[in-house]
Design an enzyme around this catalytic site. Structure first.
Site, mmCIF file in Angstrom:
data_model
loop_
_atom_site.group_PDB
_atom_site.id
_atom_site.type_symbol
_atom_site.label_atom_id
_atom_site.label_comp_id
_atom_site.label_asym_id
_atom_site.label_seq_id
_atom_site.Cartn_x
_atom_site.Cartn_y
_atom_site.Cartn_z
ATOM 1 N N LEU A 229 22.481 45.204 -43.969
ATOM 2 C CA LEU A 229 23.373 44.052 -43.989
ATOM 3 C C LEU A 229 24.382 44.110 -45.132
ATOM 4 C CD1 LEU A 229 24.066 41.288 -42.741
ATOM 5 C CD2 LEU A 229 22.408 40.276 -44.326
ATOM 6 N N ASP A 230 25.676 44.025 -44.762
ATOM 7 C CA ASP A 230 26.784 43.930 -45.719
ATOM 8 C C ASP A 230 26.865 45.105 -46.679
ATOM 9 O OD1 ASP A 230 27.725 41.522 -44.668
ATOM 10 O OD2 ASP A 230 26.390 40.333 -45.920
ATOM 11 N N GLU A 231 26.385 46.275 -46.262
ATOM 12 C CA GLU A 231 26.447 47.451 -47.128
ATOM 13 C C GLU A 231 27.065 48.652 -46.418
ATOM 14 O OE1 GLU A 231 22.942 48.371 -49.359
ATOM 15 O OE2 GLU A 231 22.459 46.275 -49.761
#
Length: 286
Positions: A229-231
């Site tokens: 997530l979000d990386e």
């Protein structure tokens, strides 16, 4: 306006001597008139990246034969490439939940011609943005989701992308986590936006947490979607300075502006064939 047809070729391959010379020589021999070139040689991955724009004003063969010659050279160089007419705009599908700031900027830039893409539809797990989307004359698809219906809803997302021939999915503040399977299937074809407080300020009220901690900058990151997530690989980051006088409301409003700017910039770079994946990061060919 000229009668020339411009094309864009973006590629990456293992680095070696003379790559650009060999590609440029093929273009010279076939009369492809080069108008833009950008390149980067990564010393860490030993990879070469380039984006070339050319037109057919002097071409001595038809474009189909030229494409076959590029394909042959690509095999020799171990090259992954994309070649298309510059006027062929990528077809993109947008996703949104309730907040419409990113969606509105994308739609405005699309309508004004500043975003080189064809927006083929918008889907949402809520009805809040239907009026805005339909005002722009774009199909709106309501795809509600719950924990037990998530697989079926994601199957509808894939079916919608296939039926609309969408090449890119843009999560314009779509507040649902995509499954690992969907992330894998959309690798390099889905862009998300998040505030740059992560992982420091997680949850639904990050700007309130940031205000409590007295942050000195507000930022946003646009990146490709991955199962982590979000990386995912970063495309664009935007920041603005703030200070102790900013209220929570001012932080939220500024943050929304930055999110919309970063996302629209990232989508434009992708649609202009300027972004190339380089492992867990990206190369931006300006």
């Amino acid at each position: 306006m000229s009668d020339y047809t411009p094309y864009v070729l973006t590629f990456k391959c293992p680095d070696q001597l003379g790559i650009l010379a060999r590609v440029s020589n093929l273009m010279y021999q076939r009369g492809a008139f080069i108008t833009e070139v950008s390149q980067y040689s990564d010393p860490y991955t030993r990879s070469f990246f380039s984006r070339m724009v050319f037109d057919d004003r002097s071409m001595a063969c038809n474009i189909h034969d030229f494409v076959e010659e590029v394909k042959s050279l690509a095999q020799t160089l171990g090259m992954a490439y994309r070649l298309r007419p510059l006027a062929d705009k990528p077809r993109i599908l947008l996703a949104v939940s309730k907040d419409d700031h990113c969606l509105n900027v994308l739609l405005t830039k699309w309508r004004s011609g500043a975003l080189p893409a064809d927006i083929v539809g918008v889907f949402s797990n809520h009805e809040d943005c239907r009026g805005l989307v339909e005002w722009y004359g774009i199909p709106f698809h309501h795809l509600p989701v719950a924990k037990e219906t998530k697989p079926a809803q994601e199957a509808k997302i894939l079916a919608l992308m296939e039926s609309e021939r969408a090449e890119l999915l843009v999560l314009a503040r779509y507040m649902q986590i995509l499954s690992d399977d969907l992330c894998a299937r959309l690798e390099g074809r889905a862009i998300n936006i998040h505030h740059s407080f992560l992982p420091s300020f997680k949850g639904a009220r990050p700007y309130h947490q940031a205000h409590q901690r007295g942050v000195k900058v507000v930022g946003a990151t646009a990146h490709y979607v991955t199962a982590v997530l979000d990386e995912g690989p970063i495309i664009v980051q935007e920041v603005k300075p703030v200070n102790h006088t900013f209220t929570i409301e001012q932080l939220v409003h500024l943050g929304h502006d930055i999110e919309a700017t970063a996302l629209s910039h990232a989508v434009r770079l992708h649609c202009e064939e300027r972004v190339v994946l380089n492992g867990e990061k990206t190369v931006i060919l300006q």
